[in-house]
Design a protein around this motif. Structure first.
Motif, short mmCIF file in Angstrom:
data_model
loop_
_atom_site.label_atom_id
_atom_site.label_comp_id
_atom_site.label_asym_id
_atom_site.label_seq_id
_atom_site.Cartn_x
_atom_site.Cartn_y
_atom_site.Cartn_z
N GLY A 94 11.74 15.80 1.01
CA GLY A 94 10.63 16.58 0.47
C GLY A 94 9.38 15.78 0.16
O GLY A 94 8.35 16.34 -0.20
N SER A 95 9.44 14.46 0.28
CA SER A 95 8.30 13.60 -0.05
C SER A 95 7.48 13.29 1.19
O SER A 95 8.00 13.16 2.28
N LYS A 96 6.16 13.15 1.00
CA LYS A 96 5.26 12.71 2.07
C LYS A 96 4.71 11.33 1.76
O LYS A 96 3.90 10.81 2.50
N LYS B 254 -0.77 6.80 13.68
CA LYS B 254 -1.02 8.20 13.96
C LYS B 254 -0.45 9.11 12.86
O LYS B 254 -1.02 10.14 12.56
N SER B 255 0.67 8.71 12.27
CA SER B 255 1.32 9.58 11.29
C SER B 255 0.75 9.44 9.88
O SER B 255 0.90 10.34 9.06
N ILE B 256 0.06 8.33 9.59
CA ILE B 256 -0.51 8.13 8.25
C ILE B 256 -1.81 8.91 8.11
O ILE B 256 -2.71 8.81 8.94
N VAL B 257 -1.89 9.71 7.05
CA VAL B 257 -3.08 10.51 6.78
C VAL B 257 -4.07 9.77 5.90
O VAL B 257 -5.26 9.72 6.20
N ASP C 28 0.84 -1.20 0.00
CA ASP C 28 0.00 0.00 0.00
C ASP C 28 0.88 1.24 0.00
O ASP C 28 1.93 1.29 0.64
N LYS C 29 0.42 2.26 -0.71
CA LYS C 29 1.12 3.54 -0.72
C LYS C 29 0.31 4.50 0.16
O LYS C 29 -0.91 4.58 0.03
N VAL C 30 1.00 5.19 1.06
CA VAL C 30 0.33 6.07 2.02
C VAL C 30 1.00 7.44 2.06
O VAL C 30 2.14 7.60 1.63
N ARG C 31 0.25 8.42 2.58
CA ARG C 31 0.78 9.77 2.76
C ARG C 31 0.81 10.05 4.26
O ARG C 31 -0.11 9.69 4.99
#
Length: 59
Positions: free
Chosen positions: A18-20, A51-54, A7-10
């Protein structure tokens, strides 16, 4: 939310490159994340990672 390998997450915070955007490479007690900007790999405890994954990013 359920997360699977690949899975790819932000995340909330920006990586120094510079990447999220991150790819999940391991799920369990710890999450292993690979930065999609520079390829750096980090391991976070499950609670901190959740907690950090949006959101999930659509492929």
């Amino acid at each position: 939310m359920e997360y699977e390998i690949g899975d790819k997450v932000r995340t909330k915070k920006t990586h120094p490159c510079g990447s999220k955007d991150w790819e999940i490479t391991r799920v369990g007690v710890d999450f292993k994340l690979k930065c999609l900007g520079c390829g750096h790999i980090i391991i976070l405890p499950r609670e901190k990672a959740l907690k950090s994954i949006v959101k999930k990013i659509e492929n």
